[in-house]
Design a protein around this motif. Sequence first.
Motif, mmCIF file in Angstrom:
data_model
loop_
_atom_site.group_PDB
_atom_site.id
_atom_site.type_symbol
_atom_site.label_atom_id
_atom_site.label_comp_id
_atom_site.label_asym_id
_atom_site.label_seq_id
_atom_site.Cartn_x
_atom_site.Cartn_y
_atom_site.Cartn_z
ATOM 1 N N GLN A 121 67.660 80.035 146.736
ATOM 2 C CA GLN A 121 67.439 80.924 145.595
ATOM 3 C C GLN A 121 67.434 80.140 144.279
ATOM 4 O O GLN A 121 66.623 80.414 143.387
ATOM 5 N N ILE A 122 68.315 79.147 144.174
ATOM 6 C CA ILE A 122 68.343 78.355 142.947
ATOM 7 C C ILE A 122 67.061 77.536 142.810
ATOM 8 O O ILE A 122 66.525 77.377 141.708
ATOM 9 N N LEU A 123 66.530 77.029 143.930
ATOM 10 C CA LEU A 123 65.251 76.316 143.893
ATOM 11 C C LEU A 123 64.131 77.210 143.382
ATOM 12 O O LEU A 123 63.249 76.772 142.636
ATOM 13 N N ILE A 124 64.176 78.469 143.775
ATOM 14 C CA ILE A 124 63.161 79.427 143.287
ATOM 15 C C ILE A 124 63.305 79.607 141.779
ATOM 16 O O ILE A 124 62.317 79.615 141.040
ATOM 17 N N TRP A 125 64.544 79.738 141.304
ATOM 18 C CA TRP A 125 64.761 79.864 139.859
ATOM 19 C C TRP A 125 64.296 78.625 139.108
ATOM 20 O O TRP A 125 63.879 78.703 137.946
ATOM 21 N N MET A 126 64.369 77.471 139.771
ATOM 22 C CA MET A 126 63.927 76.211 139.163
ATOM 23 C C MET A 126 62.405 76.040 139.207
ATOM 24 O O MET A 126 61.896 75.016 138.768
ATOM 25 N N GLN A 127 61.705 77.018 139.757
ATOM 26 C CA GLN A 127 60.244 76.955 139.873
ATOM 27 C C GLN A 127 59.800 75.778 140.748
ATOM 28 O O GLN A 127 58.805 75.111 140.463
#
Length: 453
Positions: A121-127
């Motif tokens: 999920q954090i990777l997704i937030w990091m684009q």
Amino acid sequence: MQHKSNQIDMTNGNVFLKLTAFSIPLIFSSVLQLLFNAADVVVVGRYAGEEALAAVGSTGSLINLLVNLFLGLSIGANVVAARYFGAGKKDRVSDTVHTSIIMSVFSGLFLTFTGVFLSRQILIWMQSPEDVLELSALYLRIYFAGIIPTVVYNFGSALLRAKGDTKRPLYYLFAAGILNVLLNLFFVIVCSMSVAGVALATVISQTLAAFLVIICLIREKDEFHLDIKKLKPDYGIMRQIIKIGLPAGFQGIVFSLSNVIIQSSVNSFGKITVAGNSAASNIEGFVYISMNGFSQGTLTFVSQNMGKQDFDRIKKVTLVSLATVFATGLIFGNTVAFLGKYLVGFYNSKPDVIREGVIRLNVICTTYALCGIMDVMGSVVRGMGHSMKPMAVSMLGACGSRILWIATVFQIPEYHSCFVVFLSYPVSWFITFVVHLLVFFHVYKTERQKSLS
């Protein structure tokens, strides 16, 4: 203070020679730690392709974001143990050792849960680019599933550093580093495991390093001896470690958060740029740790001399450290920038990837000396027992200015480039160094007056 071959008396003798003797093994230890990731990046870049290279390389800022809080606590353990050691309080050193090991295990458990379940999920937030998202998430899940040994090793080596022992942690990391490279080649080339293979190799090798450092502490005959049967926390010492280490950890988190924001900006330019940035970031890490070894040495030297209340020597340590780190950053950084295209080409031979990597090296490495002296001043203040002040300065000076830069200058269409993103680093380093210097003058004067009253 009894002299032993694996100890350095930091409260007497030539500061430069002793700081160098302490820091060089520490630098080589950091090089080996960096080689864990470098081996991952090189192997996947050569044998698994640019998508795997981007997947592994783009996880660095996120790993630092999650791990830095607890590595900050290991700094607290180092400062507390060094201060008691400098003051000759053997019982308190022993209590610090046992409390620190317990804290390392529970810190690792927390990181395991957080990393395994939240990484994607954090990777997704990091684009993170969609074509490398799943590979990056897989790498992180395996990495964090085995994070406990990494944390235990860092706490154990921090305790050994408190008495000047930087050689044995180097030997343990060397053994682990050799194992890491061999397992990387086996898992990726022979077993075709790609990013899963390099993650598993890192976990296994770090487990070996943690095992060796724990055995070392168990076999110690002095106040640093670890007795598994006597493992219990001293809550007074735990509070001291948290008081010093937690701000250092939060500082690391905020630094990493600003780097995550920068990584997100880099990610927006696509996987070629991400791959080039990943390679360059790994290369510049070797310059950083050359400076950071002296910065960590400064922390321990100042801590021991605070235990002895020798303020003249603290001032001398500060001046020697600043000069040494600045020269190291200036020479090594510019050498790496000059050889940039060859070094990036070692990771990936594609011209576009090399071009993107060189852009970063030309900005970061030519100005890296500023980062070095910034870190030294923060270490001096922290070693004197004031951990909140460097955290606040770094949050506002280094991290706040980077975030502001990305939110303002980078958003201007004609400045929307990676070159402009990277300029935020030297600007933030200079601002933070100046403020750290002013804080040091205040803390030094206050602590010296307290010692005389």
